[in-house]
Enzyme design. Structure first.
Site, mmCIF file in Angstrom:
data_model
loop_
_atom_site.group_PDB
_atom_site.id
_atom_site.type_symbol
_atom_site.label_atom_id
_atom_site.label_comp_id
_atom_site.label_asym_id
_atom_site.label_seq_id
_atom_site.Cartn_x
_atom_site.Cartn_y
_atom_site.Cartn_z
ATOM 1 N N GLY A 150 35.451 38.614 47.104
ATOM 2 C CA GLY A 150 35.101 37.226 47.415
ATOM 3 C C GLY A 150 34.814 36.995 48.888
ATOM 4 N N GLU A 200 44.516 39.665 42.701
ATOM 5 C CA GLU A 200 44.965 38.268 42.777
ATOM 6 C C GLU A 200 46.271 38.082 42.010
ATOM 7 O OE1 GLU A 200 41.258 36.513 41.526
ATOM 8 O OE2 GLU A 200 40.345 37.249 43.383
ATOM 9 N N ASN A 235 34.040 39.172 35.767
ATOM 10 C CA ASN A 235 35.359 38.537 35.800
ATOM 11 C C ASN A 235 35.130 37.108 36.260
ATOM 12 O OD1 ASN A 235 37.885 37.581 36.326
ATOM 13 N ND2 ASN A 235 38.379 39.032 37.950
ATOM 14 N N TRP A 236 35.194 36.188 35.316
ATOM 15 C CA TRP A 236 34.897 34.786 35.653
ATOM 16 C C TRP A 236 35.999 34.150 36.503
ATOM 17 C CZ3 TRP A 236 32.765 32.067 30.587
ATOM 18 C CH2 TRP A 236 31.567 32.694 30.218
ATOM 19 N N LYS A 237 37.153 34.813 36.577
ATOM 20 C CA LYS A 237 38.313 34.211 37.256
ATOM 21 C C LYS A 237 38.542 32.810 36.667
ATOM 22 C CE LYS A 237 37.519 37.269 41.067
ATOM 23 N NZ LYS A 237 37.669 37.572 42.491
ATOM 24 N N GLU A 241 39.037 48.065 43.466
ATOM 25 C CA GLU A 241 38.651 46.806 44.100
ATOM 26 C C GLU A 241 39.369 46.675 45.434
ATOM 27 O OE1 GLU A 241 37.048 43.825 40.952
ATOM 28 O OE2 GLU A 241 39.146 43.399 41.344
ATOM 29 N N HIS A 255 44.928 42.894 38.501
ATOM 30 C CA HIS A 255 43.970 42.393 39.487
ATOM 31 C C HIS A 255 44.731 42.048 40.775
ATOM 32 C CE1 HIS A 255 40.967 39.950 41.503
ATOM 33 N NE2 HIS A 255 40.075 40.527 40.727
ATOM 34 N N SER A 265 32.581 41.909 45.915
ATOM 35 C CA SER A 265 31.297 41.418 46.442
ATOM 36 C C SER A 265 30.097 42.227 45.961
ATOM 37 C CB SER A 265 31.331 41.347 47.971
ATOM 38 O OG SER A 265 32.314 40.420 48.398
ATOM 39 N N GLY A 282 32.799 39.580 40.214
ATOM 40 C CA GLY A 282 33.387 38.242 40.220
ATOM 41 C C GLY A 282 32.314 37.179 40.357
ATOM 42 N N GLY A 283 32.158 36.655 41.572
ATOM 43 C CA GLY A 283 31.261 35.532 41.833
ATOM 44 C C GLY A 283 29.881 35.659 41.207
HETATM 45 P P1 13P Z 1 33.772 39.155 43.812
HETATM 46 O O1 13P Z 1 32.664 39.914 43.114
HETATM 47 O O2 13P Z 1 33.612 37.684 43.745
HETATM 48 O O3 13P Z 1 34.014 39.698 45.187
HETATM 49 O O4 13P Z 1 35.119 39.463 42.970
HETATM 50 C C1 13P Z 1 35.444 40.765 42.668
HETATM 51 C C2 13P Z 1 36.569 40.762 41.715
HETATM 52 O O5 13P Z 1 37.683 40.435 42.056
HETATM 53 C C3 13P Z 1 36.282 41.152 40.335
HETATM 54 O O6 13P Z 1 37.451 41.333 39.605
#
Ligand code: 13P
Length: 242
Positions: free
Chosen positions: A174, A98, A10-12, A168, A96, A206, A227-228
């Site tokens: 994050g 967020e 997930n590149w966000k 999640e 998600h 994470s 994510g990251g």
């Molecule tokens: P991180 O891997 O950066 O913690 O993000 C997780 C995430 O929200 C994937 O959708």
């Protein structure tokens, strides 16, 4: 029950045409050599054209990070599931944390997005997860159950089983603080009882090369939503290998 493993990035809200190109080049080079896991990237809308062109015919699937619950109409700024399908998306993330926290998406709205995605032939990745306060109050199961139940009520168990569920924990996103493999398994096991045995349940929060193998080894964890670490080819590839 053997479920096909999936690791989705997930590149966000990250990327640029140039950095995308470099990242995809690395993935395309290495992924044919990594067996037993499907790889996908969920990218910002403006890059779908670039990604579709670059990944067409490859082993890497792609998708979006959000979708409108509406089919079309006067919804300025929204993107429909049919539009995503036109860009060859296989997946779309819905609900998600967020989106829920920053943009006020409700369980009912997330369920409607899930339904819209499936109607257009996409595979929704439905995110569920508790905040730290909810975990500390012993409400983890209650929260993820409520989030999942809305979708089950609207669409039924069979539909959900064709989709992907992602657990999640909000406190792990994050933050560098990941759920232990046991914590992940507890919630995955709980979710597993609510869906059909073939449903893929991913862990997100994470996920890094150092912790991926232990988490993915849990019986009800079928891969990850990353994510990251999905923005760095080396880390993402190591997670895929795990
Ligand atoms: P991180 O891997 O950066 O913690 O993000 C997780 C995430 O929200 C994937 O959708």
């Amino acid at each position: 029950m053997a479920r096909a493993r999936l690791v989705a990035g997930n590149w966000k809200m990250h990327g640029s045409r140039e950095s995308n190109r470099a990242l995809l080049d690395r993935l395309l080079q290495e992924i044919p050599g990594i067996k037993g896991v499907e790889c996908a990237v969920c990218v910002p809308f403006p890059y779908l054209g670039q990604i579709a062109e670059r990944l067409a015919g490859s082993a890497v699937a792609w998708g979006a990070q959000n979708v409108s619950e509406h089919a079309q109409g006067a919804y300025t700024g929204e993107v429909s599931a049919a539009m995503l399908a036109e860009f060859g998306c296989r997946y779309v993330i819905v609900g998600h944390s967020e989106r829920r926290q920053l943009y006020g998406e409700s369980d009912a709205q997330v369920a409607a997005k899930f339904a819209a995605a499936q109607r257009a032939g996409l595979v929704p990745i439905l995110c569920v997860g508790e905040t730290l306060a909810e975990r500390d109050a012993g409400r983890t199961e209650q929260v993820v159950d409520r989030q999942l139940q809305q979708v089950l009520n609207l669409e039924g168990k069979d539909s959900v089983s064709k989709a992907v569920v992602a657990y999640e924990p909000v406190w792990a996103i994050g933050t560098g603080r990941t759920a232990t493999p046991q914590q992940a398994q507890e919630v995955h096991g709980f979710l597993r009882e609510k869906v059909l045995p073939e449903t893929r349940i991913l862990y997100g929060g994470s996920v890094k090369p150092q912790n991926a193998a232990a988490i993915f080894a849990m019986p009800d964890v079928d891969g990850g939503l990353v994510g990251g670490a999905s923005l760095a080819a080396k880390e993402f590839l190591e997670i895929l290998k795990a």
